[in-house]
Design an enzyme around this catalytic site. Structure first.
Site, short mmCIF file in Angstrom:
data_model
loop_
_atom_site.label_atom_id
_atom_site.label_comp_id
_atom_site.label_asym_id
_atom_site.label_seq_id
_atom_site.Cartn_x
_atom_site.Cartn_y
_atom_site.Cartn_z
N GLU A 330 -50.33 -44.27 -37.77
CA GLU A 330 -49.68 -45.31 -38.59
C GLU A 330 -48.67 -44.75 -39.59
O GLU A 330 -47.88 -45.51 -40.16
CB GLU A 330 -50.74 -46.12 -39.34
CG GLU A 330 -51.64 -46.97 -38.46
CD GLU A 330 -52.86 -46.23 -37.93
OE1 GLU A 330 -53.79 -46.90 -37.44
OE2 GLU A 330 -52.89 -44.98 -38.00
N LYS A 440 -74.51 -40.90 -46.98
CA LYS A 440 -74.89 -41.49 -48.27
C LYS A 440 -76.38 -41.26 -48.47
O LYS A 440 -77.22 -41.97 -47.93
CB LYS A 440 -74.54 -42.97 -48.29
CG LYS A 440 -73.05 -43.22 -48.10
CD LYS A 440 -72.72 -44.69 -47.94
CE LYS A 440 -71.22 -44.88 -47.67
NZ LYS A 440 -70.87 -46.28 -47.42
N TRP A 445 -72.82 -39.25 -52.29
CA TRP A 445 -72.06 -38.99 -51.06
C TRP A 445 -72.14 -37.50 -50.72
O TRP A 445 -71.96 -36.64 -51.58
CB TRP A 445 -70.60 -39.37 -51.24
CG TRP A 445 -70.35 -40.85 -51.22
CD1 TRP A 445 -71.28 -41.84 -51.08
CD2 TRP A 445 -69.08 -41.50 -51.34
NE1 TRP A 445 -70.67 -43.06 -51.11
CE2 TRP A 445 -69.33 -42.89 -51.26
CE3 TRP A 445 -67.78 -41.05 -51.50
CZ2 TRP A 445 -68.30 -43.83 -51.35
CZ3 TRP A 445 -66.76 -41.98 -51.59
CH2 TRP A 445 -67.01 -43.36 -51.50
#
Length: 536
Positions: A330, A440, A445
């Protein structure tokens, strides 16, 4: 008050004209199967691209019609880039490594009018012959004497027969620079592949940007070999940037093993290359095994996935600078590059490696945000995590043919990349993980990328992958999968865990370590985490 400057559109045909006029005798070398190499020049390539454009006219392909390719990196493929895009059509590169069902979907979704294919990829089309558009003409990238036959495909045309005898000059149209020139589909790891439609303007701006010294750095004094395939985000823009800058271009074709690349680099004097980490892993292993050093290679660009610092150190020991970059289909793709600044000149080797391991700082024209869970910007301290957002003149605004299915494109103009990152005060971004891959655990994290990079530093480990498994107490815990180097003794699980001591917090160390013969990869060389999770 309006300025008094000329208004000339930014077009890919202008890149080819420039290369032919001012770098006309510069070589374009194509490595072919069987060890053969063909040679041409930018001037000759421009003439053949013109012949191709005339052939497309005769095929009655209109402006905006999609012309697909299934091909390796070669001069013929480069002729397609310019002959198709420069004449107002759209060059649609297809990744032959995708599943055949995905390739059929892509061809149907793009509504390709013609398909130019290497002989070796014909079996792919034969397997999906009943799904090809009825009006799609198939041209084989070969001469008449090498044209294969097929019982399932319609009449095949040899590329050389298609263009032979046609005029070697073409009046390239003066298009609106926002006209589409190229189309590339994502690898489709979540749902069907999605098409990104690049404009002449975005393509030219991106090519100019990656040529800058602090990006991939390309000059007329270089010899550049894009190992990254031309079917993968336009080989990161190098088929446009290299002719623009006038550098010698070396196309590796299908020969991407370490021994073949080492020979090609040395014999053609390659100074710069670009590819994914798995390529550099194989090439480095070959050079170390042979006790060899490169004759001319000075730097490589790496992207697609994070480069383990241990591999960077090994390449540095061979005299090669590693330039990390970041991007997506993208984003054309390059938006970040890890070039150092003057302030980093006195850094230690350890500090330099830490900097190079980051995906880089923004190129001019690209804007980045790191957004926290509350929707606000996170601190630019190199530690605080957040979701990476991007916008810029070579970033897609939506997917081709999917106006109603683009949740990553926000109404405020930002694109959600799906990466979890940190950013420091100088703008250097480091990917912590993909949003879907982060572990998690206990409300914290854990970066799978960090754990993988550390594991690859172990002398017995060739490749590593970390995924999450459900845990009743902590929610999720990391599981480490390891592929060992050939001929090495298998280390113990506790030895692997001990290797993490002092490198991460103890609660981040994987509880579960598993040894496997190999790991699944996507068509673009990334670890296929969706399949790896099934092994947990």
């Amino acid at each position: 008050m309006q300025a008094l400057m000329m208004d000339r559109p930014l077009l890919v045909s202008a890149i080819l004209d420039h290369a032919a006029a001012y770098h006309g005798d510069t070589e374009v070398v194509s490595a072919e199967a069987g060890g053969r190499r063909s040679r041409t020049t930018y001037a000759a390539l421009a003439r053949r691209a013109a012949q191709l454009a005339h052939a497309l006219d005769e095929m009655r392909l209109g402006s905006g019609d999609r012309v697909a390719t299934l091909a390796w990196n070669s001069a013929r493929h480069l002729e397609l880039y310019y002959g198709v895009g420069g004449s107002g059509r759209v060059c649609h590169t297809i990744n032959p490594r995708l599943f055949k069902e995905q390739i059929a979907f892509i061809i149907q979704h793009a509504e390709d009018r013609a398909l130019f294919v290497e002989p070796g990829f014909l079996p792919i089309l034969e397997a999906i012959a009943d799904q090809l558009p009825k009006t799609c003409r198939i041209v084989v990238l070969c001469g008449a004497d090498d044209l294969p036959t097929s019982e399932t495909l319609p009449a095949l045309t040899a590329y050389e027969d298609l263009i032979v005898g046609r005029p070697e000059a073409y009046d390239w149209p003066s298009l609106d620079e926002n006209t589409a020139c190229a189309l590339c589909y994502t690898s489709g790891t979540t749902g069907d592949p999605k098409g990104v439609l690049y404009s002449h303007r975005s393509t030219v701006l991106h090519a100019m940007a990656i040529g800058w010294p602090d990006a991939l750095g390309v000059s007329a004094a270089d010899t550049v070999c894009p190992v990254v395939p031309m079917f993968h985000v336009n080989a990161w823009g190098l088929p446009y940037a290299v002719p623009m800058m006038g550098a010698k271009l070396v196309m590796p074709g299908p020969n991407l093993d370490g021994a073949s690349l080492a020979r090609l680099f040395d014999e053609e004097g390659v100074t710069m290359s670009a590819g994914v980490p798995t390529i550099w892993m194989a090439l480095t292993a070959h050079m170390e095994k042979e006790g060899a050093r490169f004759q001319k290679l000075k730097r490589v660009a790496v992207g697609g996935s994070a480069m383990p610092p241990a591999l960077t150190s090994r390449m540095n020991a061979l005299g090669v600078e590693v330039r990390h970059a970041w991007g997506m289909t993208e984003t054309s793709p390059v938006g970040l590059a890890s070039a150092p600044k003057a302030k980093h000149a006195g850094h230690s080797d350890e500090e330099r490696l830490a900097l190079v391991a980051k995906q880089g700082r923004p190129l001019f024209g690209m804007e980045f945000r790191v957004e926290g869970a509350d929707g606000g910007d996170v601190a630019r301290d190199g530690k605080s995590f957040g979701a990476l957002l991007v916008r810029g003149p070579w970033v897609a605004s939506r997917y081709f043919g999917r106006d109603a299915e683009s949740p990553n494109f926000r109404p405020d103009g930002w694109f959600e990349t799906g990466d979890v990152v940190t950013m420091d005060a100088d703008g250097y971004v480091q990917i912590v993980d993909r949003t879907k891959d982060v572990v998690k655990s206990g409300g914290e994290w854990i970066s799978s990328i960090d754990l993988e990079n550390i594991a690859v530093g172990h002398p017995a480990v060739a490749e590593a992958a970390v995924v999450a498994r459900a845990d009743e107490k902590w929610g999720e815990r990391p599981v480490l999968f390891l592929v060992l180097k050939p001929g090495t003794e298998k280390p113990g699980v506790e030895d692997i865990k001990a290797f993490y001591d002092g490198k991460v917090a103890r609660w981040c160390v994987p509880d579960d370590v598993r040894f496997v013969d190999d790991l699944p990869h996507t068509a673009t060389g990334k670890l296929r985490k969706t399949d790896i999770r099934k092994l947990v």
